[in-house]
Scaffold this motif. Structure first.
Motif, mmCIF file in Angstrom:
data_model
loop_
_atom_site.group_PDB
_atom_site.id
_atom_site.type_symbol
_atom_site.label_atom_id
_atom_site.label_comp_id
_atom_site.label_asym_id
_atom_site.label_seq_id
_atom_site.Cartn_x
_atom_site.Cartn_y
_atom_site.Cartn_z
ATOM 1 N N GLU A 1 8.950 87.217 18.997
ATOM 2 C CA GLU A 1 7.977 88.107 19.651
ATOM 3 C C GLU A 1 7.886 89.443 18.915
ATOM 4 O O GLU A 1 6.798 90.011 18.771
ATOM 5 N N ALA A 2 9.029 89.945 18.461
ATOM 6 C CA ALA A 2 9.025 91.203 17.706
ATOM 7 C C ALA A 2 8.250 91.046 16.403
ATOM 8 O O ALA A 2 7.502 91.944 15.993
ATOM 9 N N VAL A 3 8.420 89.898 15.734
ATOM 10 C CA VAL A 3 7.671 89.641 14.500
ATOM 11 C C VAL A 3 6.177 89.609 14.789
ATOM 12 O O VAL A 3 5.361 90.181 14.045
ATOM 13 N N LEU A 4 5.792 88.938 15.866
ATOM 14 C CA LEU A 4 4.369 88.814 16.202
ATOM 15 C C LEU A 4 3.764 90.165 16.586
ATOM 16 O O LEU A 4 2.617 90.462 16.228
ATOM 17 N N ARG A 5 4.538 90.990 17.288
ATOM 18 C CA ARG A 5 4.028 92.320 17.655
ATOM 19 C C ARG A 5 3.809 93.190 16.423
ATOM 20 O O ARG A 5 2.858 93.968 16.355
ATOM 21 N N ALA A 6 4.704 93.053 15.438
ATOM 22 C CA ALA A 6 4.570 93.853 14.221
ATOM 23 C C ALA A 6 3.329 93.465 13.433
ATOM 24 O O ALA A 6 2.760 94.292 12.709
ATOM 25 N N ALA A 7 2.901 92.184 13.580
ATOM 26 C CA ALA A 7 1.689 91.691 12.913
ATOM 27 C C ALA A 7 1.693 92.004 11.410
ATOM 28 O O ALA A 7 0.673 92.348 10.831
ATOM 29 N N ASP A 8 2.857 91.869 10.809
ATOM 30 C CA ASP A 8 3.008 92.129 9.376
ATOM 31 C C ASP A 8 3.281 90.802 8.676
ATOM 32 O O ASP A 8 4.427 90.457 8.391
ATOM 33 N N GLY A 9 2.239 90.032 8.467
ATOM 34 C CA GLY A 9 2.375 88.716 7.859
ATOM 35 C C GLY A 9 2.118 87.597 8.845
ATOM 36 O O GLY A 9 1.609 86.541 8.473
ATOM 37 N N LEU A 10 2.475 87.808 10.123
ATOM 38 C CA LEU A 10 2.323 86.772 11.140
ATOM 39 C C LEU A 10 1.924 87.429 12.455
ATOM 40 O O LEU A 10 2.465 88.484 12.820
ATOM 41 N N CYS A 11 0.987 86.815 13.176
ATOM 42 C CA CYS A 11 0.502 87.415 14.416
ATOM 43 C C CYS A 11 -0.084 86.331 15.310
ATOM 44 O O CYS A 11 -0.076 85.146 14.968
#
Length: 312
Positions: free
Chosen positions: A217-227
């Motif tokens: 979820e943290a990766v998706l929120r960052a939307a830096d490569g993956l969202c």
């Protein structure tokens, strides 16, 4: 003729090894291939994933490029040996030489050495104790990964190589164990992923995100490569990467539905921030026990890692 020492494989990059390791979470039958690939990288004879119960019974071992007859003999007679006893006391997650945890002179005088080690020219092993299977001094249970070395193997380099991959190997075992349990009780899969310490995402066959771990979820929120885009669809930040991700998801979903035979794909997703690309492994999940389980059950497992900095 003496067995030729294998140097670490130049053709298999660190990122390739990481991708293959994570693929075992969805398909445990890949472990022999993973063990053989890593053995080549470490200059080892072969590799094994093993679990030993101090009270006896249930010991098992999965091997790559080791003698299957001696593997069976090991499980029947020698699962309890000076190395397994010493390794049960070691810190999980830290790669160690087997010779550092036992009296090697005593090992050489044992039937274990004569029947198992000597026929395979094993002089030492690099071992990674796995926390979930290693109970410590009082319990005596042990388990993890091990790679036997011949006399001329470079122990320091092999040990360092195993330690570098340790977080990925542990995470793959964690995920594999979680998914194995979920195959028996699939409805617990979403809850299992939600509490996973790694960046793990479950997708429906349509590419819709069913559930994600906190790290994911943290990766998706960052939307830096993956969202997440549109109606909950997993997407890449850049158009070309997004098309590749969509193809990988579609292929995995086809396999999950019994319409394909792909084991999954590895992708690198560029990050607008300029950080090293994210590494994704997209793999099919086994089909649900009943088509009536839900309208849109999880069909694809996505794991996310940073090859430069370890698991997210």
């Amino acid at each position: 003729m003496p067995r030729r020492i294998r140097a670490p494989a130049a053709g298999a990059s660190h990122a390739d090894s990481v991708a293959l390791i994570y693929a075992t979470a969805a398909d445990p039958t890949l472990w022999p291939r993973v063990l053989t690939t890593l053995a080549d990288r470490f200059g080892a004879i072969g590799g094994m994933v093993t679990r030993h119960y101090a009270q006896g019974g249930g010991d098992w071992i999965t091997v790559g490029r080791l003698d299957p007859d001696l593997t069976d003999l090991y499980c029947r007679r020698y699962a309890t040996n000076p190395y397994s006893i010493g390794l049960a006391k070691e810190q999980p997650g830290r790669a160690v030489l087997a010779s550092a945890v036992a009296d090697t002179a005593a090992v050489r005088r044992s039937a274990f050495h004569a029947d198992i080690l000597a026929p395979q020219r094993v002089e030492d092993l690099i071992v990674l104790p796995y926390a979930a299977w290693t109970s410590g001094v009082r319990g005596g249970d042990s388990g993890g990964l091990a790679f036997p070395l011949e006399a001329r193997a470079v122990r320091a380099e092999a040990l360092a190589g195993l330690q570098r991959l340790a977080p990925h190997l542990e995470r793959a075992l964690d995920l594999g164990r979680a998914l194995a349990g979920a195959r028996a009780a699939r409805r617990s899969l979403a809850a299992t992923v939600e509490v996973s310490p790694g960046a793990t995402i479950l997708l429906a066959a349509t590419g819709r995100v069913v559930t994600a771990s906190r790290a994911a979820e943290a990766v998706l929120r960052a939307a830096d490569g993956l969202c997440v885009s549109g109606p909950g669809r997993l997407a890449a930040s850049l158009p070309e990467d997004d098309r590749a991700l969509a193809r990988a998801i579609a292929g995995a979903a086809a396999t999950a539905r019994g319409r394909g035979d792909g084991a999954g794909r590895r992708l690198h997703l560029s990050r607008p921030s300029g950080k090293p690309p994210l590494l994704l492994v997209v793999a099919p999940l086994p089909p649900p026990p009943s088509p009536w389980e839900s309208d849109d059950p999880p069909a694809v497992l996505v794991t996310v890692a940073d090859p430069a900095g370890g698991p997210l």
